[in-house]
Each structure stands twice: as structure tokens, then as C-alpha cells.
Design a protein around this motif. Structure first.
Motif, PDB file in Angstrom:
ATOM      1  N   TRP A 158       0.814  -1.217   0.000  1.00  0.00           N
ATOM      2  CA  TRP A 158       0.000   0.000   0.000  1.00  0.00           C
ATOM      3  C   TRP A 158       0.843   1.260   0.000  1.00  0.00           C
ATOM      4  O   TRP A 158       0.343   2.331  -0.360  1.00  0.00           O
ATOM      5  CB  TRP A 158      -0.966   0.004   1.189  1.00  0.00           C
ATOM      6  CG  TRP A 158      -0.338   0.038   2.548  1.00  0.00           C
ATOM      7  CD1 TRP A 158       0.000  -1.017   3.325  1.00  0.00           C
ATOM      8  CD2 TRP A 158       0.017   1.211   3.300  1.00  0.00           C
ATOM      9  NE1 TRP A 158       0.553  -0.599   4.511  1.00  0.00           N
ATOM     10  CE2 TRP A 158       0.559   0.758   4.533  1.00  0.00           C
ATOM     11  CE3 TRP A 158      -0.074   2.575   3.074  1.00  0.00           C
ATOM     12  CZ2 TRP A 158       1.009   1.641   5.510  1.00  0.00           C
ATOM     13  CZ3 TRP A 158       0.375   3.461   4.043  1.00  0.00           C
ATOM     14  CH2 TRP A 158       0.913   2.990   5.241  1.00  0.00           C
ATOM     15  N   HIS A 159       2.122   1.155   0.388  1.00  0.00           N
ATOM     16  CA  HIS A 159       3.005   2.336   0.367  1.00  0.00           C
ATOM     17  C   HIS A 159       3.078   2.917  -1.039  1.00  0.00           C
ATOM     18  O   HIS A 159       2.999   4.137  -1.238  1.00  0.00           O
ATOM     19  CB  HIS A 159       4.409   1.964   0.834  1.00  0.00           C
ATOM     20  CG  HIS A 159       4.482   1.632   2.291  1.00  0.00           C
ATOM     21  ND1 HIS A 159       5.668   1.361   2.924  1.00  0.00           N
ATOM     22  CD2 HIS A 159       3.523   1.530   3.248  1.00  0.00           C
ATOM     23  CE1 HIS A 159       5.437   1.110   4.211  1.00  0.00           C
ATOM     24  NE2 HIS A 159       4.142   1.197   4.418  1.00  0.00           N
ATOM     25  N   ARG A 160       3.253   2.059  -2.029  1.00  0.00           N
ATOM     26  CA  ARG A 160       3.401   2.535  -3.407  1.00  0.00           C
ATOM     27  C   ARG A 160       2.123   3.204  -3.902  1.00  0.00           C
ATOM     28  O   ARG A 160       2.177   4.189  -4.643  1.00  0.00           O
ATOM     29  CB  ARG A 160       3.800   1.377  -4.324  1.00  0.00           C
ATOM     30  CG  ARG A 160       5.205   0.845  -4.041  1.00  0.00           C
ATOM     31  CD  ARG A 160       5.590  -0.303  -4.939  1.00  0.00           C
ATOM     32  NE  ARG A 160       4.833  -1.513  -4.637  1.00  0.00           N
ATOM     33  CZ  ARG A 160       4.968  -2.653  -5.287  1.00  0.00           C
ATOM     34  NH1 ARG A 160       5.814  -2.735  -6.304  1.00  0.00           N
ATOM     35  NH2 ARG A 160       4.265  -3.715  -4.944  1.00  0.00           N
ATOM     36  N   LEU A 161       0.982   2.675  -3.476  1.00  0.00           N
ATOM     37  CA  LEU A 161      -0.281   3.287  -3.889  1.00  0.00           C
ATOM     38  C   LEU A 161      -0.455   4.662  -3.250  1.00  0.00           C
ATOM     39  O   LEU A 161      -0.945   5.599  -3.898  1.00  0.00           O
ATOM     40  CB  LEU A 161      -1.447   2.375  -3.507  1.00  0.00           C
ATOM     41  CG  LEU A 161      -1.489   1.009  -4.192  1.00  0.00           C
ATOM     42  CD1 LEU A 161      -2.710   0.226  -3.743  1.00  0.00           C
ATOM     43  CD2 LEU A 161      -1.493   1.172  -5.720  1.00  0.00           C
TER      44      LEU A 161
ATOM     45  N   ILE B 219      -0.397  10.620  -3.754  1.00  0.00           N
ATOM     46  CA  ILE B 219       0.176  11.930  -3.440  1.00  0.00           C
ATOM     47  C   ILE B 219       0.630  12.620  -4.720  1.00  0.00           C
ATOM     48  O   ILE B 219       0.356  13.812  -4.936  1.00  0.00           O
ATOM     49  CB  ILE B 219       1.352  11.783  -2.456  1.00  0.00           C
ATOM     50  CG1 ILE B 219       0.858  11.306  -1.085  1.00  0.00           C
ATOM     51  CG2 ILE B 219       2.105  13.107  -2.306  1.00  0.00           C
ATOM     52  CD1 ILE B 219       1.964  10.995  -0.105  1.00  0.00           C
ATOM     53  N   ALA B 220       1.324  11.876  -5.592  1.00  0.00           N
ATOM     54  CA  ALA B 220       1.773  12.447  -6.868  1.00  0.00           C
ATOM     55  C   ALA B 220       0.586  12.897  -7.708  1.00  0.00           C
ATOM     56  O   ALA B 220       0.597  13.986  -8.306  1.00  0.00           O
ATOM     57  CB  ALA B 220       2.622  11.425  -7.625  1.00  0.00           C
ATOM     58  N   ALA B 221      -0.459  12.071  -7.769  1.00  0.00           N
ATOM     59  CA  ALA B 221      -1.649  12.424  -8.550  1.00  0.00           C
ATOM     60  C   ALA B 221      -2.324  13.661  -7.982  1.00  0.00           C
ATOM     61  O   ALA B 221      -2.810  14.518  -8.735  1.00  0.00           O
ATOM     62  CB  ALA B 221      -2.621  11.250  -8.567  1.00  0.00           C
TER      63      ALA B 221
ATOM     64  N   LEU C 144       7.279   3.501 -12.672  1.00  0.00           N
ATOM     65  CA  LEU C 144       8.234   4.014 -11.703  1.00  0.00           C
ATOM     66  C   LEU C 144       7.988   3.452 -10.302  1.00  0.00           C
ATOM     67  O   LEU C 144       8.919   3.330  -9.495  1.00  0.00           O
ATOM     68  CB  LEU C 144       8.171   5.547 -11.664  1.00  0.00           C
ATOM     69  CG  LEU C 144       8.596   6.266 -12.948  1.00  0.00           C
ATOM     70  CD1 LEU C 144       8.317   7.758 -12.840  1.00  0.00           C
ATOM     71  CD2 LEU C 144      10.067   6.017 -13.252  1.00  0.00           C
ATOM     72  N   LEU C 145       6.748   3.105 -10.009  1.00  0.00           N
ATOM     73  CA  LEU C 145       6.411   2.542  -8.701  1.00  0.00           C
ATOM     74  C   LEU C 145       6.573   1.026  -8.655  1.00  0.00           C
ATOM     75  O   LEU C 145       6.332   0.408  -7.616  1.00  0.00           O
ATOM     76  CB  LEU C 145       4.963   2.902  -8.333  1.00  0.00           C
ATOM     77  CG  LEU C 145       4.684   4.380  -8.029  1.00  0.00           C
ATOM     78  CD1 LEU C 145       3.195   4.612  -7.847  1.00  0.00           C
ATOM     79  CD2 LEU C 145       5.439   4.833  -6.779  1.00  0.00           C
TER      80      LEU C 145
ATOM     81  N   ASP D 284      -8.565  -0.827  -4.330  1.00  0.00           N
ATOM     82  CA  ASP D 284      -7.172  -0.881  -3.878  1.00  0.00           C
ATOM     83  C   ASP D 284      -6.755   0.461  -3.268  1.00  0.00           C
ATOM     84  O   ASP D 284      -6.050   0.508  -2.247  1.00  0.00           O
ATOM     85  CB  ASP D 284      -6.248  -1.233  -5.036  1.00  0.00           C
ATOM     86  CG  ASP D 284      -6.469  -2.643  -5.547  1.00  0.00           C
ATOM     87  OD1 ASP D 284      -6.872  -3.505  -4.744  1.00  0.00           O
ATOM     88  OD2 ASP D 284      -6.250  -2.881  -6.756  1.00  0.00           O
ATOM     89  N   LEU D 285      -7.189   1.550  -3.899  1.00  0.00           N
ATOM     90  CA  LEU D 285      -6.839   2.873  -3.380  1.00  0.00           C
ATOM     91  C   LEU D 285      -7.531   3.131  -2.042  1.00  0.00           C
ATOM     92  O   LEU D 285      -6.931   3.711  -1.124  1.00  0.00           O
ATOM     93  CB  LEU D 285      -7.232   3.955  -4.395  1.00  0.00           C
ATOM     94  CG  LEU D 285      -6.573   3.874  -5.773  1.00  0.00           C
ATOM     95  CD1 LEU D 285      -6.866   5.130  -6.568  1.00  0.00           C
ATOM     96  CD2 LEU D 285      -5.071   3.672  -5.659  1.00  0.00           C
TER      97      LEU D 285
END
Length: 536
Positions: free
Chosen positions: A99-102, A107-109, A132-133, A144-145
């Protein structure tokens, strides 16, 4: 067959000929014969013929290199690089979880292209973010989000503690302010009617308080019901600073409606300092009692005064001429607007459309409530009669204190000079700036469609983390934006520029490789200020 270059001298000149020659065997002897003279052709074409006769294969130009995929790359690469430098992945946890990558992606989005979770899932596929993730080929769904947000909320206290350790220290100034955001729907337990800072009357809302460092770096955020008043949220911040963050001594800075007498007592029992400001009636009382004299501002716009009713406090009086002029202008505009509406009521009375005093008073009351200028107007209401005129003495008395504000604190002068007290209070603008960024187009915290209380809390915390990255990003870009404001004026413009850098997937002679487009001059300047060297 092969191409052979032959040189012949004629007088002082040397001529080079490109000949297509063939080697053949005559018995045991190897001989050569010339099949064509290529000397009249361009050198590039002669070289191609030479290479072809040596066995190289050539294909049409449109078949030599194929671009099989092209996605937006520059902005997401820059944001993820900055988050890595800021240690955001480590804030989420020392042991990487799926879940860290999500969360990093959300945050980027939120910084680059904010939107709903469904929109985010679709937008990711138009960028290099999943690659990249390390999620390339993964089927990321809205659920998932949501699950990643739930996991993030469980880590909120630990993350905020780490941020406090990074950006706060014993004795430092801590800024705190409250804002609100409206909710769509009414089933969320946090949804309630209250004072709307969004100007959305009739909308249920929730409120949230933001703690930042003196420079405005966000540290923690708390979510409250929509009808929570400013002072009632302060005890939770005192407990957070002392119990969770472990600070024995800090100075809490809040506006005049935030730090009330009761809150001051709680702060002082905790051993904390505080900085706030007096309300307008208190300033008028000081002026009437002679404690505050306008002659103090003859030489400078700052002075310390004493109030017998507050022997344990320091009062710092300030005057801002620009604010004074703005308040005079606004008061005159409001008075004119009120008088114009009252004049319409008066004409209705003259025409006999309003007769009873109760009906006239109701119409007048609506006008007064709208513009809130009743304190400066004298009204006369009776049967078939209404009259009004300005209270010039009241207006002049208020105008004399335009631009004057009094900052109060319990911090001794040897710890904080008067100028530092004023600067500390003015720092609250940093929190207001954070609210503007979080609520408007930059991060789009509002409107909120979540129905569950924890999802609202997770969404708000996610926006705070996005602002944390934005705050550092803007600090790095500030020299560039100040030097060329027309080109790099806003963060949104900068990120849109970087988003134009594409990551292309190429097929060259059956081999697949990736290559980013070459940054133009503007994009390269942005990357240089961010210290980003490579894009792949």
C-alpha cells in the motif's frame, strides 16, 4: 562485388574515383573488372552502396524505428524523486508494504492531476507512474486505493510524530488555524452545519485544524465535526503537542477567535507560551481608557503598551497603513450598499407597499443583516415611515483605529522581542496559504464525496501530505519563479511544463528500449533547480 576508391594524379591534382568492381578467377589468377563508376553520386549514397555490397541489410526509414508507446513522464518522475529525497517512503514505514506505493502514487496524482479515485486509476495509465512505482502491468482498482487510504489512516499518528521531530523543537513557534470544507451528501457523521469558510451556505461541512512550523511546513492535521468552533479544537492540539510529540515547551500561535481566555489557561497549565491578538472591542476599550494612544505611531508602526486588566501579558500595538486604507474603502462601500438597499425599502413604504412597523422592521433587518453596518446607522421606523442616517461619530471613532491591531502574548521579552512577536503572529498567513492550496485547484481537497468518517479523515491527511511535498517543492523553485514570474509563475504551470516530457517505448531492429524526450530550455531549467539529472 565491392566499392573501391581509386586515386589518380593529373598534374598537381589528385582525383578520387568510386568504382564498383568485381573480383573473378581466370584460371589460377584473380582478376578485377570495373562494372560501374559511382563518382558522380553523392558521397552518402556511395557509402550506402558500399555497406550494402558488404552485406548490411537496410529497411525503409518508417520501419527502422517504431514508437510503440508514449506516456507523460517528467512531472511524475520529478515528484517521486523529490518524495524520495524528503524521505516520504520512510514516513509510511521502514518496511515497504504494497500500500506504500499506492499512497505515493496518490500523493503524486494529487499534486499533478487531482481528481476522484476512479479518475486517478485512469490517469495513472496515461503516465509512467505505475512503471516508476514497480506496478507496471498491475491492475490497480478503486478499492485498492481505498484500502491504501485505510492503511494510511492507521499510520497517521506515527507519521505526524516523525514530522514533528523533523520540523519542530523545544521552544519553537507552532502555528495553528482552523478551516472547513463542504461535503456532498449528508450521511457522513462529521457532516454538520456551521460557519462556512468556503462561502457555501446551506451545505453541510466538516472542519479541520492544521499545525505547522513557523515557516508553514505542515506537521499534523485534525478533523472535527462541521459545527466545531475554533476554541473547542485547541485542547486536542495541546494534548497532541505534549503527549504524542513530547514537547515540554512550545509557543502556540493562533488567531483572536482561537485562543480565548479558557484556552490560555489550559496552555499556561501545560507550560506553553502563546501568541494571539485582541478583538476590536478590546482595542476600542484600550483607546478609550488612554492605554493606546495614536501618537505612538508618529515615529514607528510598532510599540509595546500595558493594560492594567492584563498585568501578566505583553501587548504589542501595530499599525499597517495599507490595511487602514483598505478598511476605510471597504467600510464606505458597505455603507453605500446598505444605504442603497434601505432607500429601496423607503420607496416601498412611500408607495404604500409596506405599512405595518413590523413588516418595515423585517425588511430593514434583512438589509442590516446582509451588510452588517447597523452599528453606523441610526434608524427610525414607524407606521408608514422609515428613515436612516449615518452615525458620523461612530464611523470616525472606528476609522481612527483602522489598521491598528494589538498582539498579546505571555512570552517574556528576553525570549521573544516585540518584532519577533509581531512576525510570529503574521506567520499565520502561512497556514492560510496552506488552506488555499489544499482547497483550490492545486490539491482539490473539496468537495468531498466520501460517506465514511474515516475516509474523510484519510482523504484530508492525504491532502496534507501532498501539501508537505508541495511546500518543499515551492521552496526549491522559488528563486526561479521570482526571477521569471511570467514563465514559472505557479506550481501548476511548472508541473504542466514537466508533464510534457514523454517516456517513449521504442522498437529498433527487434530490440525494445525506453527513451525520454529531450527537455526543452524551460523544462531543463526546472529540472536543474530541482537537482534532477537523468529522466530514466
Amino acid at each position: 562485388m565491392h566499392v573501391e576508391y581509386v586515386q589518380k594524379r593529373k598534374g598537381d591534382k589528385v582525383y578520387t574515383y568510386a568504382l564498383v568492381r568485381q573480383s573473378y578467377r581466370d584460371g589460377k589468377t584473380v582478376r578485377k573488372r570495373t562494372l560501374a563508376n559511382l563518382s558522380h553520386l553523392p558521397a552518402e549514397l556511395v557509402e550506402l552502396i558500399r555497406r550494402h555490397l558488404q552485406g548490411e541489410a537496410f529497411v525503409p526509414a518508417d520501419q527502422a524505428v517504431r514508437v510503440t508507446c508514449s506516456v507523460s513522464h517528467g512531472a511524475v518522475f520529478a515528484i517521486l524523486t523529490l518524495m524520495e529525497r524528503l524521505g516520504v517512503p520512510q514516513l509510511l514505514g521502514t518496511r515497504p508494504r504494497p500500500w506504500h506505493r499506492l499512497v505515493l502514487g496518490m500523493i503524486a496524482a494529487r499534486l499533478i492531476q487531482p481528481g476522484s479515485k476512479r479518475f486517478t486509476c485512469a490517469w495513472w495509465r496515461q503516465t509512467s507512474l505505475l512503471r516508476l512505482l514497480g506496478l507496471e502491468g498491475a491492475r490497480v482498482t478503486v478499492n485498492d486505493l481505498y484500502e491504501a487510504m485505510d492503511a494510511l489512516l492507521q499510520r497517521q499518528e506515527a507519521i505526524e510524530t516523525k514530522l514533528a521531530q523533523r520540523h519542530l523543537e523545544e521552544g519553537s513557534l507552532v502555528l495553528y488555524d482552523l478551516s472547513s470544507t463542504y461535503l456532498e451528501g449528508h450521511t457522513c457523521p462529521l457532516a454538520a452545519y456551521g460557519y462556512s469558510r468556503d462561502g457555501k451556505r446551506g451545505k453541510r461541512q466538516f472542519t479541520y485544524g492544521l499545525l505547522t512550523s513557523r515557516e508553514g511546513c505542515p506537521v499534523a492535521i485534525s478533523v472535527f465535526a462541521g459545527n466545531a468552533s475554533d476554541p473547542t479544537t485547541v485542547p486536542a492540539q495541546i494534548e497532541k503537542l505534549r503527549q504524542r510529540f513530547g514537547f515540554e515547551r512550545v509557543v502556540l500561535v493562533g488567531d483572536r477567535g482561537m485562543i480565548t481566555r479558557t484556552r490560555i489557561e489550559e496552555l499556561e497549565r501545560s507550560g506553553y507560551g502563546w501568541i494571539t491578538a485582541l478583538r476590536a472591542p478590546e482595542i476600542q476599550r484600550l483607546a478609550a481608557e488612554g492605554c493606546l494612544q495614536l501618537s505612538l505611531f508618529d515615529e514607528r508602526n510598532l510599540a509595546e503598551i500595558e493594560d492594567p486588566q492584563r498585568p501578566d501579558e505583553r501587548l504589542v500595538v501595530c499599525r499597517n497603513p495599507l490595511v487602514a486604507e483598505e478598511r476605510r474603502r471597504k467600510r464606505e462601500e458597505l455603507l453605500q450598499a446598505t444605504e442603497a438597499q434601505l432607500e429601496k425599502v423607503r420607496r416601498r413604504v412611500e408607495q404604500g407597499r409596506l405599512v405595518e412597523p413590523e413588516a418595515i422592521a423585517l425588511a430593514v433587518g434583512k438589509v442590516i443583516d446582509r451588510w452588517r453596518m447597523g452599528k453606523h446607522l441610526e434608524l427610525q421606523i414607524g407606521p408608514r415611515h422609515v428613515a436612516f442616517r449615518r452615525k458620523e461619530e461612530s464611523i470616525q471613532r472606528e476609522a481612527a483605529l483602522d489598521g491598528v491591531y494589538v498582539i498579546r502574548t505571555n512570552v517574556p521579552a528576553h525570549d521573544l522581542a516585540a518584532e519577533e512577536v509581531v512576525a510570529g503572529y503574521k506567520s499565520l498567513r502561512q497556514v492560510e496559504r496552506a488552506f488555499r492550496s489544499m482547497k483550490t485547484m492545486q490539491l482539490e481537497l473539496r468537495p468531498v464525496f466520501h460517506r465514511l468518517e474515516d475516509r474523510v479523515r484519510a482523504h484530508t491527511f492525504l491532502c496534507m501530505l501532498a501539501y508537505y511535498v508541495q511546500w518543499h517543492l515551492e521552496r526549491q523553485l522559488r528563486p526561479l519563479q521570482e526571477a521569471e514570474p511570467e514563465t514559472y509563475g505557479s506550481l501548476r504551470l511548472v508541473l504542466n511544463r514537466l508533464a510534457g516530457i514523454q517516456l517513449n517505448t521504442l522498437e529498433v531492429g527487434g530490440v525494445t528500449l525506453e527513451q525520454a524526450t529531450v527537455p526543452d530550455e524551460i523544462q531543463q531549467k526546472i529540472l536543474d533547480h530541482l537537482g534532477i539529472q537523468g529522466l530514466v
